[in-house]
Design an enzyme around this catalytic site. Structure first.
Site, short mmCIF file in Angstrom:
data_model
loop_
_atom_site.label_atom_id
_atom_site.label_comp_id
_atom_site.label_asym_id
_atom_site.label_seq_id
_atom_site.Cartn_x
_atom_site.Cartn_y
_atom_site.Cartn_z
N LYS A 161 43.59 36.46 32.32
CA LYS A 161 43.13 35.30 32.77
C LYS A 161 42.81 34.21 32.09
O LYS A 161 43.11 32.69 32.33
CB LYS A 161 41.80 35.33 33.55
CG LYS A 161 41.85 36.50 34.52
CD LYS A 161 40.25 36.68 35.43
CE LYS A 161 40.45 37.73 36.49
NZ LYS A 161 39.18 37.90 37.33
N ASP B 211 38.32 33.32 42.14
CA ASP B 211 37.10 34.11 42.19
C ASP B 211 35.94 33.38 42.38
O ASP B 211 35.17 33.82 43.31
CB ASP B 211 36.98 34.86 40.65
CG ASP B 211 37.98 35.85 40.47
OD1 ASP B 211 38.48 36.54 41.40
OD2 ASP B 211 38.40 35.92 39.34
#
Length: 275
Positions: free
Chosen positions: A68, A105
């Site tokens: 990420k 997210d």
């Protein structure tokens, strides 16, 4: 541009990922017969070569750990949301060849809570201090009106969480993991730790607790989530988060106005039931 469109989730380890199940269910429901979604075992060292080898049939990528942050230098642009936590879990390839990064997210957490009727809270607690905890803080920055207490195992982790709080505009207070049962007085508790970490806390859940957001989904329910539910509390699970962030990914990658949340959740529940 190729008429076949491809997307995939990358990470290491990746075999456990439910993302292919969710995205493929969305493609089926949306009638996207020429779309495919796969998973690839890719670590940080292999990421630049993998991305460089993608052709114009690729529409997007989902990124999980440990990629990420590693993906960011390979992108042309990232959203403010992704920049706020230095983490990208979604890459969209544009028609002119640009690579745009985002983080679904954070809005996924907010959407999962909203679905269970949680729009605003006056305070919250976070169990843990890893990458998911920073995303949780970013989500809480938008819905929590007061302090957030993070329960952590070391002063280094505590300092890290306070630093994220300053960056995100959240009043973060830190406490020792040994006192984590005190978190349960908060109206919202977000558990961001690996499987098994919170099991010993299950016996300390009080009667009529608030809301628990446990980001795990396999195994489910966790001991903490089961105890929370047994004592009358509201529980939001990791599958809720996974589905809501995947909905946003599907919409960004395909251009669909609305991804099929119910079909994606049902597919995820079936897949977990078969494990």
């Amino acid at each position: 541009m190729s008429s076949t469109r491809r997307a995939a989730v990358l990470g290491s380890p990746i075999a456990h990922s439910l993302s292919p199940v969710l995205h493929r269910a969305a493609y089926t429901a949306l009638g996207l017969e020429n779309w495919s979604y796969d998973r690839f075992e890719v670590d940080e060292a292999g990421l630049p070569g993998f991305v460089a080898g993608l052709d114009d049939s690729w529409a997007g990528l989902s990124l999980t750990m440990p990629l990420k942050r590693a993906i960011i230098p390979l992108l042309d642009e990232i959203s403010d949301t992704a920049a706020s936590v230095e983490a990208v879990n979604t890459v969209v390839f544009t028609g002119d060849g640009r690579r745009i990064g985002d983080n679904t997210d954070i809005p996924g957490m907010i959407a999962a809570l909203r679905e269970r009727g949680i729009e605003k809270v006056e305070s919250a607690a976070i169990l843990g201090a890893g990458a998911t905890a920073s995303s949780a803080l970013a989500a809480l920055a938008r819905i929590c009106g007061g302090p957030v207490t993070a329960y952590v195992r070391s002063e280094a982790r505590a300092a890290e969480m306070r630093g994220w709080g300053e960056r995100l505009g959240v009043d973060v207070r830190t406490a020792a993991w040994e006192d984590a049962d005190q978190a349960f007085a908060a109206p919202l508790v977000v558990a961001t730790t690996p499987a098994g970490t919170t099991d010993a806390l299950a016996a300390a859940v009080p009667g009529a607790p608030g809301t628990l957001f446990d980001v795990l989904y396999d195994p489910w329910p966790t001991a903490l989530a089961a105890a929370w539910s047994d004592r009358g509390g509201k529980v939001v699970g990791g599958l809720d988060l996974l589905v809501h962030q995947a909905v946003l990914q599907v919409e960004q990658m395909t251009g669909a106005a609305s991804a099929p949340l119910a079909a994606m959740r049902a597919a995820g529940e079936r897949a977990l039931g078969e494990r």
